[in-house]
Design a protein around this motif. Sequence first.
Motif, short mmCIF file in Angstrom:
data_model
loop_
_atom_site.label_atom_id
_atom_site.label_comp_id
_atom_site.label_asym_id
_atom_site.label_seq_id
_atom_site.Cartn_x
_atom_site.Cartn_y
_atom_site.Cartn_z
N THR A 1 -5.42 25.33 -38.67
CA THR A 1 -5.45 24.36 -37.60
C THR A 1 -5.91 25.05 -36.32
OG1 THR A 1 -3.17 24.79 -36.94
CG2 THR A 1 -3.52 23.11 -38.64
N PRO A 2 -6.31 24.30 -35.31
CA PRO A 2 -6.74 24.93 -34.06
C PRO A 2 -5.69 25.89 -33.49
CG PRO A 2 -7.43 22.65 -34.07
CD PRO A 2 -6.59 22.84 -35.30
N ALA A 49 -3.83 31.91 -33.21
CA ALA A 49 -2.87 32.95 -33.54
C ALA A 49 -3.48 33.98 -34.50
CB ALA A 49 -1.62 32.32 -34.16
N LEU A 50 -4.24 33.49 -35.48
CA LEU A 50 -4.89 34.41 -36.43
C LEU A 50 -5.90 35.30 -35.71
CD1 LEU A 50 -5.35 35.31 -39.38
CD2 LEU A 50 -7.14 33.57 -39.52
N ARG A 51 -6.64 34.71 -34.82
CA ARG A 51 -7.63 35.49 -34.05
C ARG A 51 -6.95 36.60 -33.26
NH1 ARG A 51 -11.37 32.86 -29.22
NH2 ARG A 51 -11.78 34.82 -28.11
N LYS A 59 -15.06 30.50 -34.02
CA LYS A 59 -15.12 29.32 -34.89
C LYS A 59 -13.82 29.11 -35.67
CE LYS A 59 -19.66 28.35 -34.51
NZ LYS A 59 -20.24 27.03 -34.26
N LEU A 60 -12.84 29.97 -35.49
CA LEU A 60 -11.68 29.98 -36.38
C LEU A 60 -10.84 28.71 -36.36
CD1 LEU A 60 -10.12 33.56 -36.46
CD2 LEU A 60 -10.67 32.07 -38.37
N GLY A 61 -10.47 28.21 -35.21
CA GLY A 61 -9.55 27.09 -35.14
C GLY A 61 -10.12 25.82 -35.72
N GLY A 62 -9.40 25.19 -36.65
CA GLY A 62 -9.83 23.93 -37.25
C GLY A 62 -10.92 24.08 -38.27
#
Length: 598
Positions: free
Chosen positions: A225-226, A231-233, A159-162
Amino acid sequence: MNRQEMDVLLCIAQGCNENQRALARMTGHSLGVVNRCLHTLAEAGYLNEADGRLTSKARELLENSRPSGAIILAAGYGMRMAPIGTEVPKGLLEVRGERLIERLIRQLQAADVTDISAVVGFKKEAFEYLMDEFGVKLVVNPEYGTRNNLYSLLRAKEKLGGSYLLPCDLWCAENPFRRYELYSWYMVSDAQSEESDVRITRARELAPAKPGQAGARMVGIAYFTPRDGVALRKSMETLEATGLHKNDFWEAALFAGGQPAVAARVVRDGAVSEINTYEELKELDGASVHLRSEALQAAASALGAAVEEIRDIEVLKKGMTNRSFLFSCRGKRYIMRVPGEGTERLIDRAQEAQVYRAIAGRGLCDDPVYLDPDTGFKITAFLEGARSCDSASADDLRRCMKKLREFHEMKLQVGHTFDIFAQIDFYEGLWAGVPSVYRDYETTKANVLKLRPYIEAHAGRKVLTHIDAVPDNFLFYPDGAGEALQLTDWEYAGMQDPHVDIAMFCIYAMYDKEQVDALISMYFEGDCPREKRLKIYCYIAACGLLWSNWCEFKRNLGVEFGEYSLRQYRYAKEYFRLFKAQCPEGLPDVQTRGENGE
């Protein structure tokens, strides 16, 4: 479009187009910067030059930049909230008539964010109603007791992006969420904090704080952002794969592995309140229903005081069985014990009360100020300047063993026994059909049971035995020019061979054989017969299995003890082998052979 121009465009999209001063106030940029941004946005076709309104190009950009959802982190214990944190998850604390997590959900929904996931763990069932009332999706973190929120976020990484990312323990005076987001950011306060790991650069980006310097107070709300979410994931997955970041917050991934720079979204100090402690809740809402905690009401009643007189609450280190907090009342300081998860199935509080009656007035420890056999609440006077035994100090150990021997020689009696082998089966029974995590458990248990005949043949007269006589429970405290010594925490105590206490001390301190032998010699003042030493080896094996089973029960409740649990299981195996090597005649003739030839 740079970030300054994006800030101005977002403000206008939110309805702030009164004048440049209003835009400067909302964005935090100077009038000159705002003026320049307006000209650039108009030239780029995002604003009408005549009236400064959004163009169709700007509206298309914004419509494609709506946050897709939100992840709320709500799995942890909230240990600093004691005693409230033992009764209700932090996200469900009520402030000014609203539960914290409900207010955050309503603020998200006001910004048209409806795809909301909450990562839960501690008392996860208490959050179930959110699914029906708010349409929230629950994601369970089964390891909430041993992992920090880096792992919680990984449970919802898809669910991370956006999406917005936020903790559940915040009170936002104004809605921090927006219908549109044009870049990634992390929210910080304009106040400084010694606990912060981040600072704000001249480019208004986040960077690691310099050692020894205060950073910007971290609020914990973020948006990615998506592209940046992907990148964070990846950064979080890299950290998780090393196995070295179990205790890290997710923010550790912000600066790991070439993660793109994240903008700092700065809010004024006080705009967002993080509620970590009882005192912080009291400051924000002195009328909160959760200030009337059962534990605090019991403490006030026991001391003949009003709840409002319970002050300066400070959480102490979480114990393996209980949680404790320090507080002041009418000029005196006390420690209150609050039982931990599943403790009501492990401890007979009526038996504990009987033990305290047996040791009263014998100089072993101060009598409790209050002990409730029904709830397990206990209040004791705080020993100023107290310290636990240093298990590496020969002087401390000599004094502790002398104290322990003096206690055993009192030959006190109570009406109940601590049966090691019955407790091994009892804790195993609490697993409720869940198999052991150790694949050779049945062999290990069978081997430990073979030690029972030798133990019974050489066991001494049963007397009141502490059972939990571990380094942490020997307290040294100032007394005149020197230090006095107490033995505290008697909840497991019962009738048993007193030499069990020596074994318990060794396995909790995680001693090797050389240290074990040294402690045995110290207790017996250098004269320990061979059969007693071998018997203590048997106790180490049996007690190791006992506490390993105890740890497995607590693990099933989401509470993990790391190396301690593994070492207890190793004691069961290694001290069986040691006894077998030194006293093979003490074992039954029929041997069960395991994969190690045991």
